[in-house]
Design a protein around this motif. Structure first.
Motif, short mmCIF file in Angstrom:
data_model
loop_
_atom_site.label_atom_id
_atom_site.label_comp_id
_atom_site.label_asym_id
_atom_site.label_seq_id
_atom_site.Cartn_x
_atom_site.Cartn_y
_atom_site.Cartn_z
N ARG A 152 0.69 -1.20 0.03
CA ARG A 152 -0.04 -0.05 -0.07
C ARG A 152 0.82 1.26 -0.11
O ARG A 152 1.87 1.21 0.47
CB ARG A 152 -0.89 0.10 1.15
N ARG A 153 0.13 2.28 -0.52
CA ARG A 153 0.89 3.75 -0.69
C ARG A 153 0.09 4.37 0.58
O ARG A 153 -0.91 4.24 0.62
CB ARG A 153 0.84 4.25 -1.89
N TYR A 154 1.06 5.15 1.29
CA TYR A 154 0.55 6.17 2.46
C TYR A 154 -0.09 7.22 1.63
O TYR A 154 0.48 8.54 1.77
CB TYR A 154 1.52 6.51 3.35
N GLU A 155 -1.27 7.27 0.89
CA GLU A 155 -1.94 8.25 0.24
C GLU A 155 -3.32 8.05 0.50
O GLU A 155 -3.83 6.97 0.31
CB GLU A 155 -1.56 8.17 -0.99
N GLN A 156 -4.11 9.12 0.84
CA GLN A 156 -5.54 9.05 1.17
C GLN A 156 -6.23 9.56 0.03
O GLN A 156 -5.81 10.55 -0.82
CB GLN A 156 -5.84 9.90 2.27
N TRP A 184 -11.26 3.75 0.60
CA TRP A 184 -10.08 2.89 0.57
C TRP A 184 -9.80 2.04 -0.85
O TRP A 184 -8.88 1.33 -0.90
CB TRP A 184 -10.30 1.87 1.62
N ARG A 205 -4.11 3.36 -4.63
CA ARG A 205 -3.56 3.15 -3.29
C ARG A 205 -2.51 2.11 -3.35
O ARG A 205 -1.67 1.91 -2.36
CB ARG A 205 -4.67 2.80 -2.23
#
Length: 272
Positions: free
Chosen positions: A108-112, A125, A130
């Motif tokens: 996962r990427r730490y992006e919202q 999500w 992501r």
């Protein structure tokens, strides 16, 4: 006598190491850091299936790996099926098959991402963006260097064409909307209910993904690419699904070995 290299050695500098087959210099994965076509990552030594260091391309030509993708909606049982098949292959007597799983959810990427609901913006999500696709590609390649069978599973696995190109076979797990909603047990707490999040984000994202996959699959089949090999129903018992898939995997392994042996024989014939 060649020195056996273990996994710890991958963390050390080996930029000057050469592939034993094509003699190209291997890159340092800690410096490279990202997947790229033609990247000569070294594999082999202690803990690997090869007796010496090979670049990725020569490795797969020397000893092929069967890479099977399992995809479908969240809650369709992808992880459970992949784990069950992996366990069955590794415990198969008298000929266990070295196998392992790679999960998209662990990359996962730490992006919202956000979706507008009235005057609010709530977290989403589900977007494929992501996923850290580069990291997933590296994990698949590393698993392929260690094991004869690699089972890769993910809810939008075929979103990335580079991942799709690595897969020898693809399994589609079909699940109906109600079952999918019942099985989903996590959602952003900012949403008032699971149902609201499911109807706004989960199911629409899956429908878009499914439409895209089957359109692209149709285009690929027209060009002779038939890697979507099985369509399975997620509501069947996991034992039945796993038993069925194990049989297919063993058949695909046999087919792959025959193709490899034929190619090796033809190569040796040309050499003589």
């Amino acid at each position: 006598m060649e020195t056996a290299f273990g996994a710890d050695d991958l963390c050390r500098s080996h930029a000057g190491m050469c592939c034993k087959q094509c003699s190209k210099t291997c890159s340092n994965p800690n410096v490279q850091g990202r997947y790229a076509s033609g990247w000569h990552q070294p594999v082999g030594g202690s803990g690997w299936r090869g007796p010496a260091w090979y670049c990725r391309d020569c490795w797969w030509a020397w000893r092929p790996t069967l890479i099977v993708g399992i995809t479908g909606a969240t809650g369709s049982g992808k992880s459970t099926l992949a784990t069950s098949v992996c366990d069955a292959l590794q415990s198969r007597a008298p000929d266990p098959v070295a196998s392992e799983t790679v999960q998209q959810d662990f990359h996962r990427r730490y992006e919202q991402f956000w979706v507008a609901v009235g005057s609010l913006h709530l977290p989403d999500w589900e977007p494929a963006e992501r996923s850290d696709w580069e990291s997933l590609l590296i994990s698949i390649e590393e698993a392929a260097a260690r094991s004869r069978v690699v089972l890769v599973e993910g809810y939008c696995l075929l979103h990335d064409d580079r991942v799709w190109s690595l897969l020898d076979k693809v399994i589609w797990l079909e699940v109906d909307q109600d079952t999918c909603c019942d099985r989903r047990d996590k959602w952003p707490t900012e949403w008032s209910t699971k149902k609201a999040y499911f109807e706004q984000c989960i199911w629409p994202a899956h429908q878009r993904y499914k439409a895209s996959v089957f359109q692209r699959s149709s285009d690929r089949q027209e060009s002779g690419d038939k890697r979507i090999a099985l369509h399975m129903t997620a509501t069947e018992s996991i034992d039945k699904l796993a038993s069925n898939l194990v049989e297919h995997v063993l058949a695909w392994l046999h087919e792959q070995e025959q193709m490899y042996s034929k190619g090796l024989h033809e190569e040796n014939s040309r050499a003589t």
